[in-house]
Each structure stands twice: as structure tokens, then as C-alpha cells.
Enzyme design. Sequence first.
Site, mmCIF file in Angstrom:
data_model
loop_
_atom_site.group_PDB
_atom_site.id
_atom_site.type_symbol
_atom_site.label_atom_id
_atom_site.label_comp_id
_atom_site.label_asym_id
_atom_site.label_seq_id
_atom_site.Cartn_x
_atom_site.Cartn_y
_atom_site.Cartn_z
ATOM 1 N N HIS A 138 0.850 -1.206 0.000
ATOM 2 C CA HIS A 138 0.000 0.000 0.000
ATOM 3 C C HIS A 138 0.882 1.253 0.000
ATOM 4 O O HIS A 138 0.668 2.190 -0.787
ATOM 5 C CB HIS A 138 -0.903 -0.025 1.236
ATOM 6 N N GLU A 139 1.881 1.277 0.875
ATOM 7 C CA GLU A 139 2.770 2.445 0.948
ATOM 8 C C GLU A 139 3.702 2.510 -0.264
ATOM 9 O O GLU A 139 4.066 3.597 -0.726
ATOM 10 C CB GLU A 139 3.581 2.415 2.248
ATOM 11 N N HIS A 142 2.142 4.446 -2.970
ATOM 12 C CA HIS A 142 2.317 5.889 -2.759
ATOM 13 C C HIS A 142 3.705 6.327 -3.225
ATOM 14 O O HIS A 142 3.860 7.302 -3.964
ATOM 15 C CB HIS A 142 2.194 6.223 -1.271
ATOM 16 N N ASP A 149 -4.619 7.672 -1.146
ATOM 17 C CA ASP A 149 -5.599 6.862 -0.426
ATOM 18 C C ASP A 149 -6.997 7.040 -0.998
ATOM 19 O O ASP A 149 -7.383 8.134 -1.423
ATOM 20 C CB ASP A 149 -5.609 7.244 1.060
#
Length: 895
Positions: A138-139, A142, A149
Amino acid sequence: RAMDSRMVFVLLWMLLLSTSTGIKLDGNGYVDVVIAISSKVPQDNRLIDKIKEMVTEGSLYLYHALDEKVYFKEATILVPPQIMLLIDNANPSYGFEPYTNQYGECGAEGEYIHFTPEYLLNDTLTELYGSRGKIFVHEWAHLRWGVFDECNGEKPFYHSNGGIEATRCSKNIKVEFYEVTAGGSLQQCSIDPQTSLPTKGCMFFLDRNQITNSSIMFLPSLNAVTTFCHENEHNYEAPNMQNKKCEKATWTVIFEDSVDKDALRSLKPLQSPPPPPSFKVVQRKQRVVCLILDVSGSMAGSRILQQQQAATHFLRNIIENQARVGIVQFSTEASTLSRLTTISSDTTRENLIKLLPKVAGGWTNMCLGLSQGLQILQEDNGDALGDEIIFLTDGQATDNIAVCVPSAIQSGAIIHTLAFSNSAARELTEMANKTGGQFLSPNDKTTSNQLMDAFASLTLSTGDYIKEPVQVSRTSDWFNGTVSVDQTVGNKTSFVIIYETSFPSVYIQSPSGSVYTQTNMSHDVSQKTVTLKIPGTAEHGDWKYSIQAKILQALTLTVTSQATQADVPPIIVKTHMNQQFSDGTKPMIVFAEVSQSYRPVINAEVWATLESETGSIHILQLLDNGAGADAFQNDGIYSRYFTKMVNGRSSLKVRVKNQDGQTKFAALYVPGCVLNVQLSPPKPPIFEEPLDVGNFTRTDTGESFMVKLSGQAPSNFPPNRITDLSAEIQEDTVLLNWTAPGEDLDQGTAKSYEIRWSFDLKMLRFNFSNGHEVNTTAVSPQKAGSVEQHSFNLNITIQNGTTLFFAVQSEDKQKAKSETSNIAQASKILPGPKPQGISNPGMNLTVLVISLCVVTVVLCFIVVVVVCAVKRRKRSAKSDMALIITNEGQNNLYA
């Protein structure tokens, strides 16, 4: 030694060295992933194993998430040389939650991923945040691909088609809304009469058994979620950051806008699951640096003097204690002036300074210098891995530097290159880029002395800023002024004055009135420098200086200082451009991050000076307003577009000041999509704390950048895209708000606005010109950065429950139009019956039970039976539901 849970919060981070030289794809596998453990992290032997487990699990998750195309192939874990036990409460608002520091626009790489030792070592936190491997991916999305998000703790609900929806992606995920009472039961959500949305405390639940595999940027922690949201399922209405910044599905951004877009489209899926990542654990020892200094004939005159002055400043004030330093000079031949020497005292520093070369002559054989420097670095442990080279040259090689650059890059050394010449060999830039070093191209004018700034910027952070010097002030444009020494610095404070021709008269006064003159200063006639070193801790406050010269000459003043207290890190500034090369077709962005131990410093006055090699100077005020080039408001990252590009190399310098008491700390809570609200520490309030450190100034030098225009001048840039458009319906009036763009991106004043609306969000997003047009003849754009407000009545009657969508384009004098703004939505909701979508099947039963109890005691036994049955049913229902988010500004989930 077990780690105390109260220990340092901001301690472990993922480093992205640069967009072109850090993480990269080797076939289908990501390599050059560096995980650095801060020197402030308490020692725990489990930490490295936990990091390996997280990356290994994340590799398989990434492999499945992107059509089996990519995985993590290699990672390096960088361990600090010393582990110190510290208590650091500098930034408690972040808690233990992982986050990614993102500067730029949609699709732009982030700066780093931040984890904490508590998150990695405390296995109970996986119940809150989910598996570490999934959160890592998830990170990673980014960091690497610039997506955002799809949850929103501040706006968990929104109006849609007369009902209430939960902020989520995809919208196909089925949810129900409830409040959880103190006793743990569910009840109907209350409605805020001001917003007609659920009040704080309302949560939404989903059935964990429903089939859904997206989206990682919304629910990475649910077992069923394995991929990113695709275009055909993306929820364009959701008021989340992904829609605000990108307005497209995360999958689309990854494959069409990210740094990996070309590779991801061309790569074929692997035929079998990937092997586990390989890890290399590297321990930092003390810093090892070799100065390789050019003394060829073209360095004669002011250049060799500036080299002396800058290297002296580096050795005397910048390089830290216990570092090891060697010095090599080269011209026709190369020779060693000093083998590796440990900086153990001021005497050691001064002895090295005495060895600096003073005479120039001969050819410029760069390969000989590089080879000699690498030999020096190998003396301590047999290799140059992780060591540094500061390679200063006039930039024009006599020999063929292309022959020796590959071996220098393969040595593992970090090579910083500084080139005086306007036509420096491209290999100098290549060496810096490919080794994680900096390329700086200072001009050699005595009036600028950019070389001092360049050397001062060459620090190698370990994450412990207490021991690192900061440049408090740097000036060359006046003889009288003030330097502010704030309460975060004061140790090892030095004032260095460099003059051009004759010794000036220098007068420095402390805040309490103590006066320092030449009798208190050291004067080096050969280097034309005057130095005042303040003993002990410098007084906090404004220091006044006056420098008087009998003849007209160039004068510069540089002030450096270090932290005063071990538990109070200094305020620092870090600056860079978003590109190191531009052909003028795309705008460049200047960034400056002002912080104290990861804590944003807001409301500062930040100015960037961009100077080309031809001498043209452009000054920009950088802003932290969340508009134009600036991604987020009040995050301590100040940004601005740079459009006045000229051919050749340019330098970047940033000056930050707080002279009017407006600067504050922003205690930002970084939102994320996490699991269990009961395990989550309470979210700290979002507030702005006065920065009570007194007036301060800071300066920083960024890497040099190259511009090679495709035409005679840069392209005509349109106004920047508006990203903060908001809409509100008040009775039959629509009120729009946004930040004004400029004539050229975020500078100047746009000529006009075009506003359109629609009942259909997608139509407005993809076919802006087909929307209903609003009359804007009375709207005159204001200067870029101003707050714009426009109210109007539509030529329709707005019915209760109606949701409308709005967008704006702006135009400059040359009729160049901006991209369509973010889509703002507004609903007309009149107070009335319970909104659709909010229900609690047990609510009426509870009321009935209470009524029966009041009516007759005879039915008590029956009531007890019913209540027990209801509670059992509620517990059963709760076991099949996952709590996604609350309306209290937290992104919390139950598993």
C-alpha cells in the site's frame, strides 16, 4: 535489549535516492531498495528479521496485485554504526501508523516510506493495521507510483442521488451504518442537521464474506483485497485524495502516469511465482570522505582560492567528529596530501586545512584523481562501499573520463561532483546520479561564492539531526544586518566572512550587547577569510553584524550552528527540483521542506533563488497553500512552479525565515486505512502549535539542474489545474470556492474562467465542454494564490436530494487553457425523515423491549429471553462484519 514502547516514534524510513537513480526495475524485480535504520533506534535484534519478513510477504502480494509482473528482488538494510537509547517525543501525533511522504503531483514518486520500530516489532499491531506485507505494498504504491488513499477519515460519508454513501472504492462494496454504544451494541446513526450526514461516532460495516478484490488503496488489510481499483469500478464520487489529486483509478495512474508505466505495459507476467527477495545488511561505520581536488592550470586565480575557502569551511565547520577524511590533488599527475585521518579535535581539523593545495598548474587528468581517491578509501577496510568522494574540478578533462567512470560507479562509493565549468563533462553528472551523490555546478564569481554553499550542503544524514550542522544564514548582498540564532541551535556557532581584496572591519554584537571585533576573530590572509567561533552555546536571539570595507569589493557572510540540546532537534530545510534536466516542454517545480524532526513547520517565509550560469537570477516565493505546484496545505513542504527557464546549468538556493512570529508547528495526523478501532491509540487532535523558538533563518543549497530548450524560449504554460474546488448549495444558490491559478501555472493572473456543471460526474470529467455553462462575465480572476468565491443561481429549480457536479477551467491571454479542475459536488438536502441507507434492524426491537418492561412485570422473563436472543444475534452479526471507518477523523477498521 527489549525496546520500550515509549521510545522514539520517527525512526525508520524507506529512502528513495532520486527519481532516476534510486529504486529501479531489473527485469521483473525491483532492486536498489534501501531501508535505513535511524541512528536513534534502540537496538533490537528482531528488527532486521521483521524487516525481511515484511518485504518478503510484500513481494508476493505485489506480484499478485499487478498481474504477476513485478516483485521485490533485492533490498539493502542500512544499519547505523551506534545504537543510542533516546526518548523522543518530538512528533507524537504520528503514532505508530506507517505513512509515505509525498511531495508531488499525481503519478510523481514520493520521498520515503516511514515506519516505526513499534510497528515492526509489536505483532499485536497487525490486528490494527493488517499484515505488514500488505501495508508495505500500500505504501509502496504511494512512494513509487504516486497514487493516493481511497479512504478519507475526515469525510467518511457523502451525499449521492438523495442518499448517503460511504467513502470507498469500489462503490460495489456493500456497507451498513451503525453507532456502537458504550456497551458494545449497535444503534441507528444520528444525523447532523448542519450537514445532513452522520454525526461523529457513526461507523460503516461491510460483510466480510462478500467477494471483493479491490482496492489496495482503500482496504489493504482485508483478506479478499488483492488488487488496485480499475477504471470500470472506480468510484469517482468519493471525496478521497485519489479523486482530488488524480480523478482516475489507481490502476490507470500506475500503468499510464507513473515512472514505471512503460515497463509495466511491456513486461510479460512471470511464468511462476518469484523467488524470495535477497537481502544485504550493511552497517554504517564512521563517515569516510575523500576530497579529490583539481589543481590544474585552469583552476588558477580565484578558483583555487575558492576551493581553499570552501574546503576549509567543510573541514572546520561541517564534517562531524569521528569522521575519517583523506585529501587527494590531481592535475598532470595525482598525489595524496593526506591519508584517511580521524577528526578527533580542532587540532586535527586545522592540520588537514594546512594541507589544502594553494597552487594550480598542469593538465586535468580526472581519471588519475579518481583512481588515487578510491585507493585512499580502500585503506580502512579494503573497499569503498558506502564511503564518499567530493570531486571538485573545473569540469573539463584532458583525459577520457568516460574510461574510468564505470569503475568508479561500481566501487560502491557515493560520489558528489562539483564543477566550475559551464561545459562540464556529462560523466560528472552521471557519476553523481548513479551513486546517490549530488551534482553541483557553482559559478566562480567572487560575488557569489556558491562553492561555500555547495560544500555546506554535503552532509550525510543518519536521521539524528542533533549532531548535524545547519546553515543559519548566508548573505552577500548587504554589509549590515541581523542573524537570528533560535533556541533549537547555538552549539559550535561560527561566523565566516570572506572578502575579495582587502581586510574589512568586522563588528558583531550578541543579543545581550556583547561586542566581537577583529581581536576576537581569526584572520587567514592567504584564504582571505575572517572567522568568529562563539565559545560554548551562542546566545539565542538576534545577532547584529556590520562589515565595513575601505574599497568596493565582494563580501560574503556564512553562519553555521548545531543543536543545543540532545532532545531538541534543530529546525532544518531541505530543497530540490523535481527534475535535474528539462527541455522546457514541462514546467519544473521547486520544493523546500521545513521541519523539526519530521514535524512540519508552517507559515514560514520561504524564498528560492535560481541562478543560471549566464548570471540571470530568478527569485520565487515558495508557498504551502495546497494549490498550484503545492500538493498539500500546511504540510511544511513549500513549492512553486519554475517557468523562467534559460539554457544551461542553474543553481538553486533557498532561504527560510521567521521574523514576525507567525511560524508554527503543524501537528499533522497522517491518515491511513487501518483495521481495528479498539486497538488504535486515540487520534491526537489536529492543531497548530506556536513555534516558540524565536526568530530564525535557514538556508540550503539544492542540486544544480540543466535546461536545454527545444526552442528559443520555454513553452507557453497555461494556468495551473485547480485542485481545491469546493461547492455548496444554499437554498437555490450555488457557492463555489477555489484558489486562483496564474497566467503561467501558479504565477501571474489568469485571464478568465469557464465554469460548467452537470448531473453526471463522468460526463463532466471526460467531456467538460458538454456540461452546462455558468455565466462568468462578471468574474475577474485574481492574482495566483488568492481565494476565489463565486455564487450564482442555476436556471433550474434544485429539488431536495439533488446532487450536482461542478468543474472549472481557466485561460491565459494566449488562449491556453488549464486542465479541468477537480470535480466538486454539492447536494441539496433539506431536514426531514431519516436519510436512506442508515438503518438498524435491532433499534425498534430495543424500544419495544423497554416498553414491555414498563407495561407489565409479568413479561419480564419473556423480555430477558428476547434481549438475550437479540444480543446473541448482534454478536453473530458483528462477527460477519468489518468496521471500515468512523466519522471521527480516523481511518479505523475492525477485522
